[in-house]
Design an enzyme around this catalytic site. Structure first.
Site, mmCIF file in Angstrom:
data_model
loop_
_atom_site.group_PDB
_atom_site.id
_atom_site.type_symbol
_atom_site.label_atom_id
_atom_site.label_comp_id
_atom_site.label_asym_id
_atom_site.label_seq_id
_atom_site.Cartn_x
_atom_site.Cartn_y
_atom_site.Cartn_z
ATOM 1 C CB CYS A 118 -23.898 -23.294 -37.360
ATOM 2 S SG CYS A 118 -22.828 -24.466 -35.543
ATOM 3 C CG HIS A 140 -20.565 -25.127 -39.252
ATOM 4 N ND1 HIS A 140 -19.433 -24.202 -38.633
ATOM 5 C CD2 HIS A 140 -21.016 -26.322 -38.395
ATOM 6 C CE1 HIS A 140 -20.140 -25.076 -37.290
ATOM 7 N NE2 HIS A 140 -20.962 -26.293 -36.976
ATOM 8 C CG ASN A 187 -18.524 -25.996 -34.041
ATOM 9 O OD1 ASN A 187 -19.195 -25.378 -34.120
ATOM 10 N ND2 ASN A 187 -19.758 -27.468 -34.436
#
Length: 332
Positions: free
Chosen positions: A122, A257, A288
């Site tokens: 990430c 993020h 995500n």
């Protein structure tokens, strides 16, 4: 002894353009609740996610990367042949080699650019921006393509309540080049491998090969990751602002993020961002997407708020291996 020649480049860099590609399937919460014995309401309350996008079985992460890269290259006005390096942040390349970056460079016409993948999960896109900035200012490349590309649906266990319902598929890309004014601040980055078990894979490919475990899937220790993201990453974000020489009130946007909405909201509270700062919340309908989440969120933010172009944005990636990277950028 002769004097060694070292390369040098321009003093400043900036993001010239961004591109995006999302999975072709919209997956609502109701499609996922059965295996995790949950509900649409539970997912919304815990994550803020209403739907997420995933790619059809025949679509690969490199296909998403190609579409995003082509848009960024076209918008930048930089011919693909002038890209000196192609960097792809990904944890979902289905092969160990060749790198997704090498295949992508060939697809977009950037050969013989240097090409390599980044495995920082990430945090990968923000890592890539830092490396592109350094490569250009060192004279190793004039323009660099940075891509975050993931097909996380390939490494999901549908019954895993810790993370399976969070994840989506997509790719975001940026072309970075020289600038007359500062466009990318110093990056504050790091990792903590001692806590590698907080976010990672359920088992190894060797265990899968030997029949001692199933197909490796991504998993996490949710409460531990939440606390780390909210409290420790807020400190990193403050350090990034300090390194950039600006205050939170100078920001036009905050692009973290897209882990989940609760983390984003808690993060914003910790930073005491003024109401004037637009906060990216792409996670609500994209999910995500790990390394792809920051460029995807940036792309959507600029589409919905074109007035942000030229403004300052704080971006921060954090995730597996407790890797993190934060920097302030001028939005293209």
């Amino acid at each position: 002894m002769p004097t060694l020649v070292q390369s040098t480049g321009p003093r400043f860099t900036r993001i010239l353009a961004v591109g995006a590609a999302r999975g072709d399937l919209v997956v609502p919460n109701d499609d996922l609740v059965g295996p995790i014995d949950s509900s649409d309401e539970w997912i919304r309350q815990r994550t803020g996610i209403e739907t997420r996008v995933r790619a059809s079985r025949e679509v690969q992460a490199v296909d998403l990367a190609t579409d995003a890269a082509r848009e960024a290259i076209e918008k930048s006005g930089v011919p693909a042949s002038e890209l000196g390096a192609v960097l792809v942040a990904t944890i979902s390349n289905p092969v160990q080699t060749p790198s997704m970056a090498a295949v992508l460079a060939d697809r977009v016409g950037a050969t013989p650019a240097a090409a390599f993948d980044l495995g920082a999960a990430c945090a990968g896109y923000a890592y890539g921006v830092a490396q592109a900035d350094a490569l250009i200012r060192a004279g190793a490349a004039k323009h660099v393509l940075v891509v975050g590309a993931e097909k996380l649906s390939d490494i999901i266990e549908p019954a895993d309540r810790s993370i399976s319902f969070l994840l989506g598929d997509g790719a975001g890309a940026a072309v970075i080049g020289p600038s007359d004014i500062p466009g990318i601040s110093a990056t504050v980055w790091g990792s903590d491998g001692s806590r590698a078990g907080a976010v990672g894979m359920s088992n190894t490919l060797l265990e899968f090969r030997d029949g001692t475990a199933g197909w490796p899937h991504i998993r996490q220790e949710g409460p531990s990751v939440f606390r780390w993201a909210v409290w420790e990453m807020a400190k990193v974000a403050r350090r990034a602002l300090e390194a950039a020489g600006i205050q939170a009130s100078d920001l036009a946007a905050f692009i973290p993020h897209q882990a989940n909405m609760r983390i984003i909201d808690e993060f914003a509270d910790q930073l005491a961002l003024p109401a004037s700062v637009v906060i990216a919340r792409d996670v609500a309908t994209t999910g995500n997407t790990s390394a792809a989440s920051i460029p995807l969120a940036t792309h959507r933010l600029l589409a919905e708020h074109p007035e942000l172009s030229g403004g300052l944005a704080l971006q921060i990636g954090f995730g597996a291996g407790l890797a993190y990277a934060a920097q302030v950028v001028v939005l293209p």
